[in-house]
Design an enzyme around this catalytic site. Structure first.
Site, short mmCIF file in Angstrom:
data_model
loop_
_atom_site.label_atom_id
_atom_site.label_comp_id
_atom_site.label_asym_id
_atom_site.label_seq_id
_atom_site.Cartn_x
_atom_site.Cartn_y
_atom_site.Cartn_z
N PHE A 32 17.88 22.47 -47.13
CA PHE A 32 18.22 23.70 -46.39
C PHE A 32 19.39 24.32 -47.11
O PHE A 32 20.47 23.72 -47.22
CB PHE A 32 18.58 23.37 -44.94
N TRP A 70 16.96 18.77 -45.32
CA TRP A 70 16.02 19.47 -44.45
C TRP A 70 15.18 18.39 -43.78
O TRP A 70 14.36 17.74 -44.41
CB TRP A 70 15.18 20.45 -45.26
N GLY A 73 11.55 17.80 -37.68
CA GLY A 73 11.90 17.56 -36.28
C GLY A 73 11.54 18.77 -35.45
O GLY A 73 10.74 19.61 -35.85
N ASP A 159 27.55 28.40 -28.60
CA ASP A 159 26.17 28.83 -28.30
C ASP A 159 25.28 27.59 -28.23
O ASP A 159 24.44 27.36 -29.11
CB ASP A 159 25.66 29.79 -29.37
#
Length: 257
Positions: A32, A70, A73, A159
């Site tokens: 990622f 990465w 999931g 968040d």
């Protein structure tokens, strides 16, 4: 990105608000990638909060590219938020001294209620400010501001909705997307999670897993921050012309008060 990794890598955008994130794949290697992540990512990786940081590279133009594992999931579902693993992970985050130290080194000052209040109020337009429930909320927020001061200053994610939790196939839990990280009252994260996902009669048991009692002071602080966050949500959906969602949050706010 191809210049960094080589032409044999398949690189696709990962979506998101900034357009600066990518997935990269070559044979059995998966990464990622993100452009200009915060240096905070290194501490999050070392603490096991996010998938492992593999490497960091600085480009000639000054941009910094980070590569993380990465991991296959899924996002958590709303019902998963009542699991002990979520409470334990949030406790680990809120008790992490290295995370506070890193944000402090990045010259991030603890956010006080009045600062957060003003930053939200500055976002609201005249139409939102004129809503009766918003006027009532502003009165509540101003009246209680002096009562919600807290000595607890921890790293908050800001968040914690279920979409930002990653459960891997080998049952490891991570909290991702730390662009809104701050040093502030943990009630910011706790309020959002409990009000959105946990029935009120289960708050005591959830907080027991987290390691904190449900006091009247904590209840007030959570309510204060959730009310403030909801004002921001109402304005955000209005700006996007998503009126149905805006009305949903107006109704939520009315129930909260």
């Amino acid at each position: 990105m191809e210049h960094i990794l080589g032409q044999e890598w398949e690189i696709v955008p990962a979506g998101g608000k900034t357009g600066e994130a990518f997935f990269a794949c070559f044979e059995d290697q998966r990464l990622f990638l993100k452009r200009n992540s915060s240096p905070f990512l290194a501490v999050l990786s070392a603490e096991g909060i996010v998938p492992k940081l593999v490497w960091t590279r600085r480009l000639e133009n000054g941009d910094v590219i980070t590569a993380q594992q990465w991991l296959p999931g899924r996002e958590l579902k709303s019902a998963d938020m009542n699991h002990e693993a979520v409470a334990r992970m949030l406790r680990k985050i809120h008790r992490s001294e290295p995370m506070v130290a890193m944000l402090s080194r990045l010259e991030m000052e603890p956010l006080q209620p009045d600062t957060i209040f003003q930053s939200i109020i500055d976002q609201l337009d005249e139409e939102v400010l004129s809503l009766p429930v918003v006027k009532e909320t502003l009165s509540f927020l101003l009246n209680e501001e002096k009562n919600i001061l807290s000595n607890e200053q921890v790293v908050c994610h800001g968040d914690v909705n279920h979409n930002n939790w990653l459960l891997t196939e080998d049952n490891q839990l991570y909290l991702i997307d730390w662009d809104g990280a701050m040093i502030a009252d943990p009630a910011i994260d706790l309020g959002m999670l409990l009000y959105w996902y946990i029935p009120e009669d289960s708050w005591n048991s959830w907080l027991a897993m987290y390691g904190k009692p449900l006091t009247e002071n904590l209840k007030l602080r959570m309510k204060w921050y959730v009310a403030l966050q909801t004002l921001s949500s109402i304005q955000w959906y209005k700006n996007k012309d998503r009126n149905q969602e805006m009305e949903k949050w107006i109704t939520f706010l009315d129930g909260l008060l």
